[in-house]
Design a protein around this motif. Structure first.
Motif, short mmCIF file in Angstrom:
data_model
loop_
_atom_site.label_atom_id
_atom_site.label_comp_id
_atom_site.label_asym_id
_atom_site.label_seq_id
_atom_site.Cartn_x
_atom_site.Cartn_y
_atom_site.Cartn_z
N GLY A 231 0.82 -1.21 0.00
CA GLY A 231 0.00 0.00 0.00
C GLY A 231 0.85 1.25 0.00
N MET A 338 1.18 6.65 -9.36
CA MET A 338 -0.17 6.55 -8.83
C MET A 338 -0.96 5.53 -9.67
SD MET A 338 -1.12 8.87 -6.49
CE MET A 338 0.23 8.85 -5.38
N PHE A 341 -6.47 5.17 -11.74
CA PHE A 341 -7.73 5.87 -11.45
C PHE A 341 -7.52 7.17 -10.67
CE2 PHE A 341 -7.12 2.47 -8.30
CZ PHE A 341 -7.07 3.22 -7.13
N PHE A 393 2.29 8.88 -0.14
CA PHE A 393 1.60 9.01 -1.42
C PHE A 393 0.32 8.17 -1.45
CE2 PHE A 393 5.70 10.70 -2.23
CZ PHE A 393 5.52 11.67 -3.20
N THR A 394 -0.42 8.22 -0.35
CA THR A 394 -1.72 7.56 -0.30
C THR A 394 -2.80 8.62 -0.37
OG1 THR A 394 -1.64 7.76 2.09
CG2 THR A 394 -0.96 5.65 1.16
N MET A 395 -4.04 8.18 -0.47
CA MET A 395 -5.15 9.12 -0.51
C MET A 395 -5.19 9.94 0.78
SD MET A 395 -9.04 8.31 -1.44
CE MET A 395 -10.37 8.98 -0.47
N HIS A 402 -4.65 18.74 1.88
CA HIS A 402 -5.72 19.62 1.39
C HIS A 402 -6.53 20.21 2.54
CE1 HIS A 402 -5.91 18.01 -3.02
NE2 HIS A 402 -4.73 18.48 -2.66
N GLU A 445 -13.30 16.60 -3.09
CA GLU A 445 -14.32 15.97 -3.94
C GLU A 445 -13.71 14.78 -4.67
OE1 GLU A 445 -15.78 19.00 -6.54
OE2 GLU A 445 -16.41 20.22 -4.83
N CYS A 446 -14.42 13.66 -4.59
CA CYS A 446 -13.88 12.44 -5.18
C CYS A 446 -13.48 12.65 -6.64
CB CYS A 446 -14.88 11.29 -5.11
SG CYS A 446 -15.80 11.20 -3.57
N CYS A 449 -9.97 14.03 -7.89
CA CYS A 449 -8.78 13.17 -7.91
C CYS A 449 -9.00 11.83 -8.60
CB CYS A 449 -8.30 12.88 -6.49
SG CYS A 449 -7.93 14.34 -5.53
N HIS A 450 -10.26 11.52 -8.87
CA HIS A 450 -10.54 10.22 -9.51
C HIS A 450 -11.25 10.40 -10.82
CE1 HIS A 450 -9.14 7.94 -6.12
NE2 HIS A 450 -9.89 8.64 -5.31
C1 HEC Z 1 -7.01 14.72 -2.92
C2 HEC Z 1 -7.21 13.63 -3.81
C3 HEC Z 1 -8.26 12.57 -3.54
C4 HEC Z 1 -9.57 12.76 -3.24
C5 HEC Z 1 -10.30 14.09 -3.01
C6 HEC Z 1 -10.17 11.46 -3.16
N1 HEC Z 1 -9.23 10.48 -3.42
FE1 HEC Z 1 -9.52 8.46 -3.44
N2 HEC Z 1 -7.54 8.14 -3.77
C7 HEC Z 1 -6.61 9.15 -3.96
C8 HEC Z 1 -5.33 8.53 -4.18
C9 HEC Z 1 -4.00 9.27 -4.41
C10 HEC Z 1 -5.52 7.12 -4.13
C11 HEC Z 1 -4.47 6.03 -4.33
C12 HEC Z 1 -3.86 5.66 -3.03
C13 HEC Z 1 -2.82 4.56 -3.16
O1 HEC Z 1 -2.52 4.12 -4.24
O2 HEC Z 1 -2.33 4.17 -2.09
C14 HEC Z 1 -6.94 6.92 -3.88
C15 HEC Z 1 -7.53 5.66 -3.76
C16 HEC Z 1 -8.89 5.47 -3.65
C17 HEC Z 1 -9.54 4.17 -3.64
C18 HEC Z 1 -8.86 2.83 -3.75
C19 HEC Z 1 -8.64 2.18 -2.40
C20 HEC Z 1 -7.41 2.63 -1.73
O3 HEC Z 1 -7.51 3.15 -0.61
O4 HEC Z 1 -6.30 2.49 -2.30
C21 HEC Z 1 -10.88 4.40 -3.51
C22 HEC Z 1 -11.98 3.34 -3.43
C23 HEC Z 1 -11.07 5.84 -3.42
N3 HEC Z 1 -9.85 6.45 -3.51
C24 HEC Z 1 -12.31 6.46 -3.28
C25 HEC Z 1 -12.47 7.83 -3.10
C26 HEC Z 1 -13.77 8.46 -2.81
C27 HEC Z 1 -15.07 7.73 -2.69
C28 HEC Z 1 -13.55 9.80 -2.69
C29 HEC Z 1 -14.54 10.91 -2.34
C30 HEC Z 1 -15.10 10.85 -1.02
C31 HEC Z 1 -12.11 10.00 -2.90
N4 HEC Z 1 -11.52 8.78 -3.15
C32 HEC Z 1 -11.51 11.25 -2.88
C33 HEC Z 1 -6.82 10.51 -3.93
C34 HEC Z 1 -8.02 11.13 -3.64
#
Ligand code: HEC
Ligand code: HEC
Ligand code: HEC
Ligand code: HEC
Ligand code: HEC
Ligand code: HEC
Length: 451
Positions: A231, A338, A341, A393-395, A402, A445-446, A449-450
């Motif tokens: 992870g 990254m 997605f 470098f995780t979410m 932010h 907001e999801c 970044c996605h």
């Molecule tokens: C500021 C940027 C950002 C926002 C806003 C964001 N994400 Fe993410 N998300 C990421 C990143 C970067 C990763 C990849 C993390 C990794 O590879 O370890 C990720 C990974 C994920 C994953 C894959 C599982 C995991 O944890 O690796 C899911 C499901 C996900 N996001 C859902 C959401 C949802 C639902 C929202 C809105 C509530 C959201 N994200 C908002 C940046 C963001």
């Protein structure tokens, strides 16, 4: 005693005065010693005194610009401070030399004072005789990863020792048991008891359980490590096909990150520079002189060999000074990556967010301030011989920043972009007395970044 003190003070003052007047005499044409320091810190990446590197040789440059361009010291000040502005002002000579060097951009040095520049020019006019070469080692090479690696190895060694100890203990116990079984004293009642294996087990079952517990702990540790590695790549530090040191280029030579990673400013990716970028400098730098720094355990031959690899890959024949046409691409191992997605855009952070990120980082880390925005996310790359991932470098990591970074609503980009939004946001987000953090402009907001 007191009067001696008084004299002593007066003498000191007199010496001070003498020194300061002599310094100011010196100051009229600049101090070449200080100039040398500044030159080494700022200019050697692209200039040498008496040979062309990326820019022209600078020995006697004051004379040269006078004879070749009819320009004075004042022009040199302007050029060194901000050559871009000077060219933009339509200065003919400035544009001529820019053309002559195939439009290679010199860096700007707005931080150098007038005196600094005079010092540098004094150095280029009167370089002091070369000093004997200092032995090139700096032992302060503390890679951040070292302690972590060490603890891991220590844990493994201690576990192995523990297991070995346990085995020895079990062997001793078994020997005792066997002896007991053979001993004549044990005839009768005890003999049957001891010979029965299940009885033995009952007596010593805690040994087996202890072993199981230790195995379980080791397995958990291994699995935990494995999960962390999947992870979170923090600390990931692969070997590269060419031993390219950021500590030497960005640290010792002070080459700007964006000279090599120029696309960070403009777009989504920040890219590894092509071999042509390397050749801009390495056509002339074919050896490593290591005046400033050499990593412990490496020698000149090693570095020279690595520079030769650039020639192999680009098909440059240094003897004939021409390209043979035989090229091979370099396959750098990508460190940061990254998942597909995720949408991450460097320019949003390096241009729009630059000041906000630097300010916020420095407020949170008053003892470890940064000057270049890249370091907020990538760590002190200019101290790393081998690049390693400095953050998770995780979410969670993106979002944490932010939530806590106040957007700079006054920079040109955001002023334009959020013209109408600004006042509305101020009312909507009264937390922290109207501070607007990145989450307020949609940074949580999801969809931002996605894909
Ligand atoms: C500021 C940027 C950002 C926002 C806003 C964001 N994400 Fe993410 N998300 C990421 C990143 C970067 C990763 C990849 C993390 C990794 O590879 O370890 C990720 C990974 C994920 C994953 C894959 C599982 C995991 O944890 O690796 C899911 C499901 C996900 N996001 C859902 C959401 C949802 C639902 C929202 C809105 C509530 C959201 N994200 C908002 C940046 C963001
Ligand atoms: C990133 C590379 C780079 C760095 C760093 C750099 N220069 Fe330059 N410099 C150049 C190039 C290239 C030129 C040739 C003109 C052009 O292409 O713009 C040049 C031209 C010059 C000239 C004009 C020379 C002439 O013959 O007319 C002077 C003076 C100069 N540089 C001084 C400096 C000083 C002083 C420093 C350090 C404070 C410095 N440069 C740092 C690349 C650099
Ligand atoms: C002289 C060119 C040069 C300069 C200057 C330079 N880099 Fe690099 N950078 C490279 C090369 C080549 C690689 C690929 C090899 C490696 O990983 O070391 C790289 C790799 C990286 C990576 C890892 C890329 C990946 O694979 O994920 C990061 C992050 C990075 N550089 C950031 C920086 C920062 C920040 C600075 C300024 C402090 C900087 N670089 C200055 C050439 C340069
Ligand atoms: C702006 C000029 C410049 C650029 C661009 C540049 N280098 Fe260098 N490089 C230097 C200087 C200066 C040295 C140190 C020379 C010395 O101290 O003798 C050096 C040293 C080296 C060394 C030996 C030390 C080490 O880092 O292992 C290697 C290998 C090397 N460069 C590879 C590269 C590669 C690969 C690229 C392209 C990605 C590149 N360089 C781009 C200026 C540059
Ligand atoms: C806000 C955090 C942040 C800042 C600031 C930042 N980076 Fe990055 N950088 C990242 C992330 C996240 C990735 C991984 C992007 C991906 O995989 O799509 C990355 C990847 C890279 C890479 C690997 C190639 C690529 O684009 O995927 C290089 C090289 C790099 N960054 C250099 C720089 C330089 C140079 C700067 C400063 C000018 C900088 N970065 C500033 C977060 C940042
Ligand atoms: C060091 C702090 C920091 C980190 C870490 C960071 N960001 Fe940001 N991000 C910012 C700032 C500051 C802005 C606002 C820039 C501006 O002024 O427009 C921003 C803006 C954004 C935006 C635009 C939001 C909008 O509404 O316009 C996106 C998308 C984004 N970041 C994605 C990411 C992703 C994905 C990651 C993790 C891989 C990440 N960021 C990590 C500081 C950070």
């Amino acid at each position: 005693m007191i009067s001696w003190r008084k004299h002593y003070k007066q003498t000191l003052i007199a010496i001070g005065l003498l020194l300061s007047t002599s310094a100011s005499f010196y100051g009229q044409d600049g101090d070449p010693k200080n100039g040398e320091k500044l030159f080494k810190a700022n200019c050697t990446a692209c200039h040498a005194l008496d040979k062309q590197v990326i820019g022209p040789p600078l020995k006697g440059v004051v004379e040269r610009v006078k004879t070749e361009g009819g320009k004075d010291r004042d022009w040199l000040h302007k050029w060194i401070k901000d050559n871009k502005a000077l060219r933009a002002s339509g200065d003919k000579y400035a544009n001529e030399i820019f053309e002559k060097f195939n439009k290679t951009e010199m860096l700007q040095f707005p931080n150098l004072t007038e005196k600094d520049i005079d010092d540098i020019l004094a150095f280029t006019t009167n370089p002091p005789a070369p000093e004997p070469e200092p032995t090139a080692t700096t032992a302060t090479d503390t890679a951040a990863a070292a302690p972590a690696d060490k603890t891991t190895t220590n844990v493994v060694i201690i576990s192995l020792l523990a297991i070995a100890g346990l085995l020895v203990w079990i062997l001793l116990k078994l020997r005792q048991l066997v002896k007991l079984g053979q001993s004549e004293d044990l005839a009768g009642l005890n003999a049957t008891r001891v010979r029965s294996f299940s009885e033995i087990y009952e007596k010593y079952h805690y040994i087996g359980k202890g072993l199981l517990a230790i195995l379980a702990i080791l397995a958990t540790y291994g699995i935990w490590n494995w999960i962390m590695w999947i992870g979170v790549y923090k600390g990931y530090k692969p070997d590269q096909p060419i031993y390219f040191s950021h500590k030497i280029h960005a640290g010792e030579q002070k080459i700007d990150c964006q000279l090599c990673h120029s696309s960070a400013k403009y777009g989504k990716v920040s890219e590894i520079p092509s071999m042509n970028v390397c050749m801009n400098c390495h056509r002339t730098i074919s050896e490593y002189n290591a005046k400033h720094y050499m990593e412990p355990g490496k020698d000149k031959a090693f570095y020279d060999g690595e520079i030769q690899k650039i020639y192999q890959h680009t098909g440059w024949d240094p003897a004939k000074q021409q390209y043979t046409g035989k090229t091979e691409p370099v396959e750098w191992t990508r460190i940061h990556n990254m998942p597909d997605f995720v949408y991450f855009n460097h320019s949003q952070h390096v241009v729009a967010g630059e000041q906000a990120i630097i300010n916020s980082f420095n407020k949170k880390n008053p003892n470890n301030k940064i000057d270049v925005v890249c370091k907020a996310c990538h760590g002190k790359i200019d101290t790393m011989n081998v690049v390693q991932m400095a953050n998770d470098f995780t979410m969670g990591w993106c979002i944490e920043c932010h939530r806590t970074t106040e957007v700079d609503m006054n920079n040109g980009y955001n002023k334009e972009y959020f013209k109408n939004l600004h006042d509305k946001l101020k009312k909507q987000y009264p937390k922290d007395g109207g501070k607007i953090t990145v989450d307020a402009i949609g940074g949580l907001e999801c969809g931002k970044c996605h894909y």
